[in-house]
Every structure is written in structure tokens, then in C-alpha cells.
Design a protein around this motif. Structure first.
Motif, PDB file in Angstrom:
ATOM      1  N   GLN A  11      53.477  47.187  42.309  1.00 40.01           N
ATOM      2  CA  GLN A  11      53.780  45.783  42.046  1.00 40.01           C
ATOM      3  C   GLN A  11      53.011  44.910  43.030  1.00 40.01           C
ATOM      4  O   GLN A  11      53.198  45.004  44.235  1.00 40.01           O
ATOM      5  CB  GLN A  11      55.288  45.542  42.177  1.00 40.01           C
ATOM      6  N   LEU A  12      52.122  44.088  42.503  1.00 44.53           N
ATOM      7  CA  LEU A  12      51.316  43.211  43.338  1.00 44.53           C
ATOM      8  C   LEU A  12      51.643  41.750  43.051  1.00 44.53           C
ATOM      9  O   LEU A  12      52.217  41.421  42.009  1.00 44.53           O
ATOM     10  CB  LEU A  12      49.825  43.464  43.096  1.00 44.53           C
ATOM     11  N   LYS A  13      51.230  40.883  43.969  1.00 43.92           N
ATOM     12  CA  LYS A  13      51.533  39.464  43.857  1.00 43.92           C
ATOM     13  C   LYS A  13      50.270  38.651  43.605  1.00 43.92           C
ATOM     14  O   LYS A  13      49.157  39.114  43.808  1.00 43.92           O
ATOM     15  CB  LYS A  13      52.195  38.965  45.156  1.00 43.92           C
ATOM     16  N   ASP A  14      50.477  37.425  43.147  1.00 43.83           N
ATOM     17  CA  ASP A  14      49.410  36.424  43.051  1.00 43.83           C
ATOM     18  C   ASP A  14      48.215  36.889  42.228  1.00 43.83           C
ATOM     19  O   ASP A  14      47.055  36.714  42.617  1.00 43.83           O
ATOM     20  CB  ASP A  14      48.932  36.022  44.460  1.00 43.83           C
ATOM     21  N   GLY A  15      48.476  37.525  41.109  1.00 43.36           N
ATOM     22  CA  GLY A  15      47.402  37.885  40.194  1.00 43.36           C
ATOM     23  C   GLY A  15      46.577  39.085  40.590  1.00 43.36           C
ATOM     24  O   GLY A  15      45.552  39.380  39.967  1.00 43.36           O
ATOM     25  N   ARG A  16      46.969  39.797  41.639  1.00 44.95           N
ATOM     26  CA  ARG A  16      46.238  41.004  42.035  1.00 44.95           C
ATOM     27  C   ARG A  16      46.449  42.095  40.997  1.00 44.95           C
ATOM     28  O   ARG A  16      47.564  42.290  40.510  1.00 44.95           O
ATOM     29  CB  ARG A  16      46.701  41.500  43.400  1.00 44.95           C
ATOM     30  N   ILE A  17      45.393  42.820  40.676  1.00 41.55           N
ATOM     31  CA  ILE A  17      45.457  43.903  39.684  1.00 41.55           C
ATOM     32  C   ILE A  17      45.019  45.193  40.362  1.00 41.55           C
ATOM     33  O   ILE A  17      43.858  45.325  40.775  1.00 41.55           O
ATOM     34  CB  ILE A  17      44.545  43.603  38.476  1.00 41.55           C
ATOM     35  N   TRP A  18      45.925  46.150  40.481  1.00 47.01           N
ATOM     36  CA  TRP A  18      45.628  47.384  41.206  1.00 47.01           C
ATOM     37  C   TRP A  18      44.454  48.144  40.596  1.00 47.01           C
ATOM     38  O   TRP A  18      43.630  48.717  41.299  1.00 47.01           O
ATOM     39  CB  TRP A  18      46.873  48.274  41.236  1.00 47.01           C
ATOM     40  N   GLY A  19      44.363  48.121  39.275  1.00 40.45           N
ATOM     41  CA  GLY A  19      43.287  48.854  38.618  1.00 40.45           C
ATOM     42  C   GLY A  19      41.904  48.307  38.881  1.00 40.45           C
ATOM     43  O   GLY A  19      40.905  48.965  38.587  1.00 40.45           O
ATOM     44  N   GLN A  20      41.807  47.106  39.452  1.00 42.75           N
ATOM     45  CA  GLN A  20      40.497  46.540  39.760  1.00 42.75           C
ATOM     46  C   GLN A  20      39.804  47.316  40.868  1.00 42.75           C
ATOM     47  O   GLN A  20      38.581  47.441  40.892  1.00 42.75           O
ATOM     48  CB  GLN A  20      40.661  45.071  40.161  1.00 42.75           C
ATOM     49  N   TYR A  21      40.603  47.844  41.808  1.00 44.89           N
ATOM     50  CA  TYR A  21      40.078  48.676  42.898  1.00 44.89           C
ATOM     51  C   TYR A  21      40.948  49.920  42.998  1.00 44.89           C
ATOM     52  O   TYR A  21      41.765  50.056  43.919  1.00 44.89           O
ATOM     53  CB  TYR A  21      40.084  47.909  44.224  1.00 44.89           C
ATOM     54  N   PRO A  22      40.804  50.875  42.084  1.00 43.58           N
ATOM     55  CA  PRO A  22      41.704  52.033  42.061  1.00 43.58           C
ATOM     56  C   PRO A  22      41.499  53.011  43.207  1.00 43.58           C
ATOM     57  O   PRO A  22      42.392  53.792  43.520  1.00 43.58           O
ATOM     58  CB  PRO A  22      41.370  52.697  40.719  1.00 43.58           C
ATOM     59  N   ASP A  23      40.323  52.979  43.836  1.00 39.72           N
ATOM     60  CA  ASP A  23      40.019  53.925  44.913  1.00 39.72           C
ATOM     61  C   ASP A  23      39.631  53.168  46.180  1.00 39.72           C
ATOM     62  O   ASP A  23      39.008  52.108  46.127  1.00 39.72           O
ATOM     63  CB  ASP A  23      38.862  54.850  44.524  1.00 39.72           C
ATOM     64  N   ARG A  24      40.008  53.735  47.333  1.00 37.56           N
ATOM     65  CA  ARG A  24      39.524  53.169  48.598  1.00 37.56           C
ATOM     66  C   ARG A  24      38.014  53.323  48.703  1.00 37.56           C
ATOM     67  O   ARG A  24      37.313  52.446  49.189  1.00 37.56           O
ATOM     68  CB  ARG A  24      40.207  53.868  49.792  1.00 37.56           C
ATOM     69  N   LEU A  25      37.506  54.483  48.274  1.00 38.22           N
ATOM     70  CA  LEU A  25      36.074  54.753  48.276  1.00 38.22           C
ATOM     71  C   LEU A  25      35.471  54.193  46.997  1.00 38.22           C
ATOM     72  O   LEU A  25      36.021  54.397  45.918  1.00 38.22           O
ATOM     73  CB  LEU A  25      35.846  56.254  48.371  1.00 38.22           C
ATOM     74  N   GLN A  26      34.347  53.504  47.107  1.00 36.96           N
ATOM     75  CA  GLN A  26      33.778  52.837  45.946  1.00 36.96           C
ATOM     76  C   GLN A  26      32.297  53.159  45.795  1.00 36.96           C
ATOM     77  O   GLN A  26      31.590  53.382  46.775  1.00 36.96           O
ATOM     78  CB  GLN A  26      33.959  51.322  46.053  1.00 36.96           C
ATOM     79  N   MET A  27      31.842  53.151  44.530  1.00 38.41           N
ATOM     80  CA  MET A  27      30.415  53.286  44.240  1.00 38.41           C
ATOM     81  C   MET A  27      29.750  51.923  44.077  1.00 38.41           C
ATOM     82  O   MET A  27      28.528  51.843  43.942  1.00 38.41           O
ATOM     83  CB  MET A  27      30.222  54.101  42.958  1.00 38.41           C
ATOM     84  N   TYR A  28      30.534  50.855  44.059  1.00 42.19           N
ATOM     85  CA  TYR A  28      30.026  49.488  43.981  1.00 42.19           C
ATOM     86  C   TYR A  28      29.120  49.285  42.762  1.00 42.19           C
ATOM     87  O   TYR A  28      27.997  48.804  42.863  1.00 42.19           O
ATOM     88  CB  TYR A  28      29.269  49.115  45.260  1.00 42.19           C
ATOM     89  N   LYS A  29      29.632  49.667  41.602  1.00 42.31           N
ATOM     90  CA  LYS A  29      28.843  49.534  40.375  1.00 42.31           C
ATOM     91  C   LYS A  29      29.004  48.161  39.723  1.00 42.31           C
ATOM     92  O   LYS A  29      28.089  47.687  39.049  1.00 42.31           O
ATOM     93  CB  LYS A  29      29.243  50.630  39.386  1.00 42.31           C
ATOM     94  N   ILE A  30      30.168  47.535  39.882  1.00 43.45           N
ATOM     95  CA  ILE A  30      30.451  46.269  39.205  1.00 43.45           C
ATOM     96  C   ILE A  30      30.495  45.143  40.238  1.00 43.45           C
ATOM     97  O   ILE A  30      31.326  45.174  41.145  1.00 43.45           O
ATOM     98  CB  ILE A  30      31.787  46.347  38.447  1.00 43.45           C
ATOM     99  N   PRO A  31      29.630  44.149  40.132  1.00 44.76           N
ATOM    100  CA  PRO A  31      29.635  43.041  41.096  1.00 44.76           C
ATOM    101  C   PRO A  31      30.956  42.273  41.034  1.00 44.76           C
ATOM    102  O   PRO A  31      31.597  42.194  39.993  1.00 44.76           O
ATOM    103  CB  PRO A  31      28.470  42.161  40.636  1.00 44.76           C
ATOM    104  N   PRO A  32      31.366  41.674  42.150  1.00 50.04           N
ATOM    105  CA  PRO A  32      32.625  40.924  42.175  1.00 50.04           C
ATOM    106  C   PRO A  32      32.504  39.609  41.416  1.00 50.04           C
ATOM    107  O   PRO A  32      31.411  39.037  41.302  1.00 50.04           O
ATOM    108  CB  PRO A  32      32.864  40.679  43.666  1.00 50.04           C
ATOM    109  N   THR A  33      33.628  39.132  40.907  1.00 52.04           N
ATOM    110  CA  THR A  33      33.653  37.859  40.173  1.00 52.04           C
ATOM    111  C   THR A  33      34.640  36.872  40.805  1.00 52.04           C
ATOM    112  O   THR A  33      34.978  35.869  40.195  1.00 52.04           O
ATOM    113  CB  THR A  33      34.045  38.096  38.704  1.00 52.04           C
ATOM    114  N   ASP A  34      35.103  37.177  42.029  1.00 53.28           N
ATOM    115  CA  ASP A  34      36.076  36.309  42.692  1.00 53.28           C
ATOM    116  C   ASP A  34      35.434  34.992  43.120  1.00 53.28           C
ATOM    117  O   ASP A  34      34.221  34.896  43.297  1.00 53.28           O
ATOM    118  CB  ASP A  34      36.648  36.998  43.932  1.00 53.28           C
ATOM    119  N   ASN A  35      36.290  34.000  43.316  1.00 58.43           N
ATOM    120  CA  ASN A  35      35.872  32.736  43.916  1.00 58.43           C
ATOM    121  C   ASN A  35      36.250  32.759  45.391  1.00 58.43           C
ATOM    122  O   ASN A  35      37.410  32.961  45.734  1.00 58.43           O
ATOM    123  CB  ASN A  35      36.562  31.556  43.224  1.00 58.43           C
ATOM    124  N   ILE A  36      35.275  32.577  46.249  1.00 55.53           N
ATOM    125  CA  ILE A  36      35.547  32.561  47.685  1.00 55.53           C
ATOM    126  C   ILE A  36      34.852  31.364  48.308  1.00 55.53           C
ATOM    127  O   ILE A  36      33.863  30.851  47.776  1.00 55.53           O
ATOM    128  CB  ILE A  36      35.082  33.857  48.379  1.00 55.53           C
TER     129      ILE A  36
END
Length: 396
Positions: A11-36
Motif C-alpha cells: 500500500q503506497l501513498k500519493d499516487g506511487r505505484i509499486w510496479g513502476q520500480y519492482p526491483d531495487r536493481l534496474q536495467m534502466y530501459k524505460i526513461p522516467p516521466t516524472d515532473n521534478i
């Protein structure tokens, strides 16, 4: 390889989706789309840059199979990268915090990818540090997390099965270090095309037969790291092609251009006293400009520009550094950091590190060599083509 995947209910808050980052280790295949914000953009980039510089520093200071290197790497992971979060154990960490750490890891990687794709030298440095960071992280992952990561990235390898392992038990035992039959039977082995395991083949850590390498589970990190290297190298080339589109954005381009030159070490803005006439490695550039003899200043500048000196220059400058108080450890760090910009560190360790240790009396006849006198520099070992030593003295 057989996987048993468990669905996570988080259970996450504020629109966070666990499946967006399912692993701590990443291959970085999909660029981020967040607003920062621009402030967060710069902050995340500098934080990751500190991690990569620390990875580089540890690789220079220690051999990668040393316990000290493993300890330093473990401390590095704890300081920046996503921590363990096990839902099955009730979750000792806040899952929202875990998500935010994975997001930071993901976004910061892509920011530095933009900053370091602009030249071959920058790409090579970034690729080398990111691959080593990935290898360290992969080796720290728990077995079930590794299985899930491999499944999510379609990197499954088939184990050879008990029958084939029993048949080749003696060969597998002889190919490993300090292995016995019981260790071979208890481990898992994977049949991998040998071209995907060249690092292991080169170090003679695997059994080869019929064009395949029989890789124990503990050495999978080398295989997966090569996959990561191939993917990131290709991604950097594609990013470099897309970079001109960012030139229209006056907010991002100056920040990206400055990142590759960003200094993230200690603040040496305040002057430090040089006790006893000796200097430390962090003072060498300042002292070279203000106080070095012209011949040594020329060698220092040439080394900084070309990242290499021929034998005569290395002898003169190396003993000079020893004489002004640079320790053996600092000297190895200094020469590795420069030569490492134009060659692999393994090549430096094999061809150049011995002479540095020799100057300090740690190799050969273990003599305590002293710096060359001015007369010795002038009268012997005249410079030839490509040499930089004693040019300034000969021009007096």
C-alpha cells in the motif's frame, strides 16, 4: 532456471505505484516521466555523481577481490542506494521510502546519462563506473530477488540438471578454485555461450566444452554485468544522437554541461599549512602551479594533459613525488587515476604499478631510492621523441 514469483501487496501513498520500480536493481530501459524541479534535478545528479566517483576511488585504492573493497562497496550501497525491503517479513522499512529511493536511483541514472553522453571519453568513464556499480549491487542481492530481477528482464538461463552435473562433476571441480565434489553437487551451474562469459574464460574460472561455459551461480554477476554493459553502451549512443534537441532548453543544457566537470570532493578552498615541508595528494595541483621546479611542473602538466608519461618521465616525477611526501598508497592512486583515463586499470596494474612500488622499495632489491638531483637530470637520460622530462631544465 526455475522461478517462484510472489506477488507483492504494498500500500503506497500519493499516487506511487509499486510496479513502476519492482526491483531495487534496474536495467534502466524505460526513461522516467516524472515532473521534478530544477533544484531536485541538480541534487539527484550530484548525489549519484558522488557515488560513481566513490566507486572509481575504491577501484583505484583496492583490488576488487580484497575484503576491504567489498566492505567499502557495502558501505557505499547503504549510503545512497535502495535498502532491503521484505514484505513477507512485515517490511522493516517504510514501503513509501523504498519507492522513493528506487525512483531517485532511476531518475539520477538518466540525468547523468544525459550529461555523460557528449563525448567518447565521458561515455567511457560513465559506462565503466555504472557497470561496476551494477556488479556490486547484483552481488549484494538476495537469491530470491536475483531470480525475480532476471525473470522481469527476461534474462533466464537454464541450469544443466543433476544428470549432466554428475557426469561433468570432476571437470567442474577442477575448473573452480578450492572446490570439492560436495561443493559442485550443492551448487547450480548454467550452460552459457562462452562469448557471454569472456571475463570468466579469461580468468580461467569456468569449464568450457562445445562452445559453452559452465557457470556457477555465484559467477552470474559477471554474465549479467556484461549484458548491462551492452545495453548501456547502446543507450548512451542513442542518447548522444538525441542530445541536440536539448540545446533549445536553456534551463537544462548549462546544468548538463557543468555536471561532467562538477567537483564533489572535500572543500579545499581554505589554505592548509604544509607541515614538515610535505604535501598530500589533494594539494598537488596547487603546489605544482606555485612551487614546483619548472622541470617537475612541466612533467605534471604533461601528465594531466596526456594522462601518460614515458619511462624517463615516470622515474623522475615519481621519485620527486616520493621526496615531497606523497606516500606509496597516494602515489598508486595518483598514477592509476591518470593512466586509467586512457587504459584499463588491469593493464596499469600489470605494466606500471610494479615500478611505482619499486621506487618505494617494495619490489626488487627493496632499495630506498631518492629523487634525482638537478645534475643527474641534466647529465643523464636525455629526452627523446615523445619524452617530457628535463625539457625545461635544458632550456635554461
Amino acid at each position: 532456471m526455475q522461478f517462484s514469483r510472489q506477488k507483492k501487496s504494498v500500500q503506497l501513498k500519493d499516487g506511487r505505484i509499486w510496479g513502476q520500480y519492482p526491483d531495487r536493481l534496474q536495467m534502466y530501459k524505460i526513461p522516467p516521466t516524472d515532473n521534478i524541479s530544477l533544484e531536485e534535478f541538480e541534487e539527484l545528479a550530484i548525489e549519484r555523481l558522488k557515488v560513481l566517483r566513490e566507486v572509481e576511488s575504491n577501484s583505484i585504492r583496492y583490488k576488487k577481490d580484497d575484503k576491504a573493497y567489498q566492505n567499502k562497496s557495502h558501505d557505499l550501497l547503504k549510503s545512497f542506494l535502495p535498502q532491503n525491503y521484505d514484505v513477507s517479513k512485515g517490511g522493516s522499512n517504510d514501503p513509501n521510502q523504498e519507492y522513493d529511493e528506487r525512483r531517485k536511483d532511476h531518475i539520477s541514472h538518466f540525468i547523468l546519462r544525459l550529461a555523460y553522453c557528449r563525448s567518447e571519453e565521458l561515455r567511457r568513464w560513465f559506462l565503466s563506473q555504472e557497470v561496476e556499480l551494477f556488479r556490486i549491487r547484483f552481488s549484494e542481492e538476495q537469491r530470491k530477488d536475483v531470480d525475480t530481477f532476471l525473470e522481469n528482464n527476461k534474462l533466464s538461463y537454464s541450469d544443466i540438471g543433476e544428470e549432466e552435473k554428475s557426469e561433468k562433476c570432476c571437470q567442474l571441480r577442477d575448473a573452480g578454485y578450492n572446490l570439492n565434489v560436495q561443493s559442485v553437487k550443492a551448487d547450480e551451474y548454467y550452460k552459457v555461450p562462452f562469448i557471454e562469459a569472456l571475463d570468466l574464460v579469461r580468468s580461467r574460472k569456468v569449464y568450457l566444452e562445445g562452445g559453452y561455459a559452465y557457470v556457477p551461480r555465484g559467477d552470474l554477476s559477471s554474465i549479467i554485468s556484461n549484458v548491462f554493459r551492452t545495453h548501456l553502451s547502446h543507450a548512451l549512443a542513442l542518447t548522444a544522437r538525441a542530445l541536440p534537441y536539448l540545446e533549445e532548453d536553456e534551463r537544462l543544457l548549462p546544468r548538463l554541461n557543468n555536471l561532467s566537470r562538477q567537483y564533489v570532493g572535500q572543500d579545499y578552498g581554505t589554505k592548509k599549512s604544509i607541515a614538515g615541508g610535505k604535501i598530500t595528494l589533494d594539494q598537488i595541483d596547487m603546489v605544482a602551479r606555485k612551487s614546483f621546479p619548472l622541470c617537475m611542473r612541466n612533467l605534471h602538466q604533461s601528465l594531466r594533459e596526456a594522462h601518460h608519461l614515458k619511462h624517463g618521465g615516470r622515474m623522475q616525477y615519481g621519485l620527486f613525488l616520493k621526496g615531497i611526501g606523497i606516500t606509496l598508497e597516494e602515489s598508486l592512486i595518483f598514477w592509476r587515476s591518470e593512466f586509467g583515463k586512457i587504459m584499463e586499470l588491469d593493464k596499469f596494474d600489470k605494466q606500471y604499478a610494479y615500478n611505482i612500488r619499486h621506487n618505494y622499495g617494495k619490489e626488487g632489491k627493496r632499495a630506498d631510492y631518492t629523487p634525482f638531483s638537478c645534475m643527474k637530470i641534466i647529465m643523464s637520460n636525455q629526452p627523446g621523441p615523445g619524452d617530457c622530462h628535463d625539457i625545461q631544465i635544458l632550456s635554461y
